[in-house]
Structure formats: C-alpha cells, structure tokens
Enzyme design. Sequence first.
Site: not given
Ligand code: NAP
Length: 477
Positions: A156, A252, A286
Amino acid sequence: MGVLRLKKHLFIGGQWVEAKEYRPLYSPYNNELLAEIAHADGQDVDAAIEAAEKARPVMAKMPAHQRAAILEKLVELLKENEEECTKLLALEAAKPWTTAKAEVARTIMTYKFAAEEARRIHGETLPLDAAPGGEGRISFTIRQPIGVIAAIMPFNFPLNLVAHKVGPAIASGNTIVLKPASQTPLTSLFLAELLQQAGLPEGALNVVTGSGAVVGDRLVADDRVKAITFTGSPAVGIGLRNKAGLKRVTLELGSNSALIVDKGVDIDSIIARTVTGAFSFAGQVCISLQRAYVHEDLYEEFVEKFVAQTKTLKLGSPLDPETDVSAVINPKDAERAISWIEEARESGAVVAVGGGRDGNIVEPTVLLHVHPKQKVSCQEVFAPIVLINKISSVDEAIGYVNDSRYGLQAGIYTNDIYTAMRAAEELEVGGVMINDIPTFRVDHMPYGGVKESGIGREGIKYAIEEMTEMKLISIKK
Ligand code: NAP
C-alpha cells in the site's frame, strides 16, 4: 532511465541477476501488462543473504557522515525522479496521481530524517557508583548495527514504507534483504538503482522479488539474518514471529481505526478531513478511518454532510490528477469488500451512499447503524468503506473503540480538554490524535500498534533503536 524495462531482474550484491522464472505484473486498474518480474527461488534468497552478510562489515565500519551522505544523495535523486516515482506508484498500486505524489514527497522527508538520524546515533554515560560495588568506574553505552535485516513489505505504500526500513537500516550501518509485495516491486527495484547511484556499497541493499511464503520462509530460517522487519497483515506477521526464534522482530500490522466526535464540535471544519481519512487510496491505509462514533447531538448533521462530501469524490484512472479514488489492489479484494457490505446490509445496516463497484473500483461507501460484530466493524476492511454510528457519550465510544483485536491509532474531536485527556489515557492504541483523524502521520513520530496491530515502533529514530544492539562498556579506573 526508462520507467519500465519489461523484464525486471533480482538485485543482488550490486548486480542485476537473472532468475530462473519470471511472472507477469498487471495494472490493478486496467489489467495492462506492466512488466515481467523475477520470481526468486530459495537459492536466489540465499545469494541475497550471502551478499548482505558480505557487505555487513563494510557498512558497520562506514563512518556516520558517509552513511548520511549516501542518504542525502538519495534525497536529491528522488527529487530529480519525482515524476517517475509517482508514475510507478500509480501504475503498480493504482494509487491516484495526487496521492502518489504525496507519497513521494513523504518518502523524501523520510530519507531526510534518516540522513539526519545517521549523525546522532549515540549512547549514554551511566553512574555505576549508584550501586555499592560500582565505585571507580566510567561506564557508557554504544549502539552497534544489528547486521543483516530482512524487510518484508506490503503493497500500500511501496515507496514510503520501504523508506521506513531501508532509511534507518542504512543510517545505522546495517545491510538489507528487501522483499517488496508481489504487486508493487517496481518502486523497490527503482530505489535499488537510485541507491547504487548514490554510492551505497554493493550488497548493502538486495531486492528479492517473488512469493512471500518462499522468500519469507527462507529469510526467517537463516541464522545470518538478525532481524525481521515486517509491515503487512496480522496473519502473515504473527506467522513470521512464531518462526523467528531469537531474531529481533518488528511487526507493523493492520487495524480498524476509529474516530470519536464529541458534542459541540464544529462539523463543517472537520468533514473534508474525515472523508479524506476514510477514502484516501481507497481505504487501503493501515490507519484508514473505518469506524466513526459521533455524538447523538451532531449525528444527523455529520452523516448528511459526510455523505454529501463523499458524493463529490471523483472515481477513475490513477494516472488522472483529478482522481480521488481508483481501483483496489485486486478483484478478490473488490469482491470481498462488496460481500462485507452486503453482509452488513442483511444484518440491518443502512447504506447511506455507495455499496457498488465498477470493475476493480469499489464506490466510497458509508454505512450506518452497523453492529459491532459485523466484519466491516470488527475486521480490517482495507477498502473504501466507513461506518458511522451514534453514541450518547464519549465513554460509550471509548468502549467501542477498545472492543477490537487491533490498536494502531485513534482520533477524537472534542472541545473539552478533560475529555480529550481521558480518551488519550484510556484508548488502547499506539497513538491518539486529539482533534484529528486517526489517519494522521508524519514520518519522524513514533508509529506502531498494540494488540494485533503489532510490536515495535517505526519513525526513523525509533526504528534505529530496533535495528541496533546496545552495548555496555565499563572502564575500571
Ligand atoms: P500481506 O498480504 O500480509 O503481505 C505483506 C508482505 O508479506 C508481502 O510482501 C507478501 O508477499 C509477504 N508474505 C505473504 N505471505 C508470506 C509468508 N508466508 N511469509 C512471509 N511473507 C509473506 O499484506 P498486504 O496485503 O500487502 O498489505 C496490507 C496489510 O498491511 C494490511 O493489513 C495493513 O493494515 C498492513 N499495513 C500495516 C502498516 C503499519 O504500519 N502498521 C502499514 C501498511 C500496511 P506477496 O506480496 O508475495 O504475497
């Protein structure tokens, strides 16, 4: 330097390395093919860790002024390439042009802070003679780089959230293996080019694109990796932490951020900002405003004006500077958003505006009278959906806000300092924004959550604490 070079390789040890396999990357907005992206296997990840390990002593010995100079040079390069960065964000993430431009501006600030912080990493002196037996000693602490850091990124904020990991890691003399989200690798690969131009030693930053599970499992299992810094969904983050053993882990994660509006607040002065908080980047933030609890004295007026303002938002192409809301990241998320809206509607919620979709664009949707057990309330929607519920007191609203698995940030608008301070103390979150939306963030403030929103803090200075080891040195006179 063209924006898109169709085939995108891995960046390992300062070289562009071919992978065995490439996967197509499509635009979330119109499905256009953007590039072919290297899909790393386990061996590629090993090579990236090896390169980072080799560069570790180089970075650890580099003087602070030199680390700062590399980051300062990066700031200049980002300014020169602002348009290109904006375009990459708009293409890979379907981030509306104006929002993407704002992310680039923030990224520049984030690296500026990193360059500044690089020059002031220091410890403290300790009066050891405060304890019997501690007499006759001079003692102080130093902070040393932790070593190889694995950074796993969400889709994002592909530029600025990467900056929140790469910036402090370089500032504090560490090396990095960076795994961007599969949907948004282009900005990370472009960053690697810029950092190479800025003079970062080879191997200090490695970018490995590919499957999260494959790359993530390899990174978390390798003893040479000393810290995992992850931003993304709670499920993946918690899974990583469970496998990380004694590695330092910063998480995060997500949230269902809430805003309280107390009686007596001037609604006209907060409407535009609250609508922005709910629908910026189609709610895929987020700290997006997902739940608004508005005092009954103002409820009707707030809803009427919020809905009217929502109707002015322009939906369309991310490349159009007039667009406010574009596509969500993939069709599955569009389907999920609509099904959650339907579920809320079936259980008695009222759809005040929106509720439909056009391709991958989900209409900005305002829901009223939503039960707390509905997914749109108790889970993270990550789509342009906000609920507005009526409350009779701030205390009642604090109860609703805290009735959540998450706790990233919360906001309260109130004219009463006592109410504001009570809310600040009682809200179970990492940050409370008084007279602002929960979505407020500038990049040097401590940022992070409680509960399932994560562990640890970012905001350059605080991330540096997570990325360094404190060492005590005691000299006996
Ligand atoms: P996501 O699906 O959890 O993916 C995040 C990263 O993790 C991607 O690079 C993904 O790779 C990787 N990943 C997926 N499966 C994995 C595994 N089994 N082991 C290690 N890494 C793995 O999250 P997203 O959909 O990209 O982002 C949205 C989420 O991020 C929301 O929940 C949002 O709230 C959170 N977020 C939090 C913050 C904060 O600062 N608190 C900021 C921004 C976003 P792939 O893309 O290759 O699947």
